[in-house]
Write an enzyme that holds these catalytic residues in place. Structure first.
Site, PDB file in Angstrom:
ATOM      1  N   GLU A 168       0.826  -1.220   0.000  1.00 19.32           N
ATOM      2  CA  GLU A 168       0.000   0.000   0.000  1.00 19.32           C
ATOM      3  C   GLU A 168       0.858   1.267   0.000  1.00 19.32           C
ATOM      4  O   GLU A 168       0.530   2.266   0.634  1.00 19.32           O
ATOM      5  CB  GLU A 168      -0.964  -0.030   1.189  1.00 19.32           C
ATOM      6  CG  GLU A 168      -1.930  -1.215   1.123  1.00 19.32           C
ATOM      7  CD  GLU A 168      -2.815  -1.380   2.341  1.00 19.32           C
ATOM      8  OE1 GLU A 168      -2.848  -0.473   3.195  1.00 19.32           O
ATOM      9  OE2 GLU A 168      -3.492  -2.428   2.443  1.00 19.32           O
ATOM     10  N   GLU A 206      -4.855  -8.026  -1.045  1.00 21.51           N
ATOM     11  CA  GLU A 206      -5.816  -7.791   0.041  1.00 21.51           C
ATOM     12  C   GLU A 206      -7.099  -7.253  -0.579  1.00 21.51           C
ATOM     13  O   GLU A 206      -7.050  -6.399  -1.468  1.00 21.51           O
ATOM     14  CB  GLU A 206      -5.318  -6.763   1.056  1.00 21.51           C
ATOM     15  CG  GLU A 206      -4.285  -7.233   2.033  1.00 21.51           C
ATOM     16  CD  GLU A 206      -3.949  -6.159   3.065  1.00 21.51           C
ATOM     17  OE1 GLU A 206      -4.877  -5.474   3.557  1.00 21.51           O
ATOM     18  OE2 GLU A 206      -2.751  -5.999   3.371  1.00 21.51           O
TER      19      GLU A 206
END
Length: 423
Positions: free
Chosen positions: A212, A320
């Site tokens: 991320e 994810e």
């Protein structure tokens, strides 16, 4: 043909499971051999990895996923056998997934929070070995503490990975905190180099570094580092583990956030380069309400990484995915969520070729909420009255029963494929 083990389910869940079984018996053509790696006529597969000296089992895992993704999407779950709402042991033998559908996830997710001292999420060596012994795939994400502030811990998030104090430049060689980062990597390497099965063979791991990074909530984020600085951090960490510490059982994964402007140029802006990455992924969380646009975006991002992986000889994944945490913690739910997800992915000719998708953990006590309360924090609907009554367990069971999803028993010969490696 995939059936739900009803003996472990309460009556209401059994009713749905029996319906699924009846549909299957009446002609649902679930792929009996979804794992093509189990075929007897498998020939050596040529692979090109970040680590040209990777173990045979690690090379086989890569080759398996390259082939498997043509036939199904594997399901993954963070803390599959170490956290849960319906389990009574965390020794690697139970999971909410198993209690819901009668099988474990195919992909077992953990984090460096169980590897690097003080191992805030508990040691996982025994559980990883059990997952591997049943043929599961292991992936580990990296929530490294902030090297610059890790000695200042007190009020969260100071000193943690969520401490947004910029630390990338100072963690690189020549920086004041490079020894701290090296200390984290040393512990990861020691763990990896001692992670062996009963025959003494190293257990392969998909290691997901600095995820991320296109957000700004970690110390390696886009407001904390330039693209070039981030690339240097990723490359340095891979090189240190591979060349300095001799880790031979890692595949390296890159996973930015999803992009709303879904272009290869955006994906590549902070990408370390093909030499440093085996697995292309992305992380994405969306709302419960009005989520049609988000689901379309998921498919678009999955299609992008699948096309890029095909062109570059990599493995595409959704590293994810889930409903965003504030909605979960507010008690909101979508009892069509899993069915929407798999329907959208398998309908797209590119998106359907991702190897796996992984949802986050099922925190047994939830997480702290307002005024000293505990609020829900889970992503796999559990076999309990709440999830039966709101329809989310039924949704997850339908996802499991879909011919295009793969769980632990659906994958075979993951680590036994013959390979030839390109150096």
């Amino acid at each position: 043909m995939k059936t739900i083990t009803t003996a472990r389910l309460p009556w209401a869940a059994q009713s749905f499971a029996l319906g699924i079984c009846l549909i299957a018996l009446l002609g649902c053509n679930h792929a009996a051999n979804k794992s093509s790696a189990s075929r007897a006529d498998v020939k050596p597969v040529t692979v090109k990895l970040v680590d040209s000296q990777a173990t045979m089992e690690t090379r086989s895992l890569f080759a398996f996923m390259q082939e498997q993704r043509r036939h199904s999407i594997m399901f993954g779950h963070q803390h599959e056998t170490t956290q849960g709402l319906t389990i009574t042991r965390t020794d690697g033998t139970q999971s909410d997934t198993f209690n819901a559908v009668g099988d474990f996830a195919a992909v077992y997710g953990w984090d460096t929070l169980s590897i690097v001292a003080p191992k805030a999420e508990g040691d996982i060596v025994a559980q990883v070995k059990k997952a591997y012994a049943r043929g599961g795939i292991i992936t580990v994400s990296s929530h490294f503490d902030n090297p610059k502030t890790d000695t200042q811990k007190g009020v969260w998030p100071v000193g943690t990975s969520w401490d947004q104090t910029p630390a990338v430049v100072d963690s690189l060689p020549g920086g004041a905190y490079n020894p701290v980062l090296n200390g984290y990597l040393d512990q990861v390497a020691e763990w990896a180099n001692n992670l062996k099965d009963e025959q003494g063979r190293l257990i392969p791991v998909i290691f997901r570094l600095y995820h991320e990074n296109t957000g700004s909530w970690f110390w390696w984020g886009d407001k904390q580092s330039t693209p070039e600085q981030y690339k240097q951090l990723f490359r340095y960490s891979v090189e240190y583990l591979r060349d300095v510490k001799g880790v031979r059982n890692f595949l390296y994964a890159y996973s930015p956030n999803n992009f709303w402007d879904v272009t290869e140029a955006n994906y590549l802006e902070r990408y370390p380069g093909d030499e440093w990455v085996d697995v292309l992924g992305f992380d994405t969380y969306g709302p419960v309400a009005d989520n049609a646009d988000w689901f379309r975006n998921v498919v678009a991002n999955a299609a992008l990484v699948a096309r890029m992986a095909e062109a570059r000889g990599k493995i595409p994944v959704i590293s994810e995915i889930g409903i965003r945490a504030p909605d979960i913690e507010a008690g909101l739910y979508d009892n069509q969520w899993y069915r929407k997800l798999i329907s959208g992915l398998k309908a797209d000719p590119d998106a359907r070729e991702i190897a796996f998708l992984l949802v986050w953990r099922n925190a047994p006590q939830g997480v702290p909420g307002p005024n000293g309360t505990q609020v829900p924090h889970y992503w796999v609907p559990a076999n309990r009255p709440e999830n039966i009554n709101n329809g989310t367990l039924e949704d997850f069971q339908a996802f499991y029963a879909d011919e295009f999803t793969a769980f632990n028993r659906d994958i075979e010969q993951v680590y036994q494929r013959p390979t030839l490696i390109v150096k």
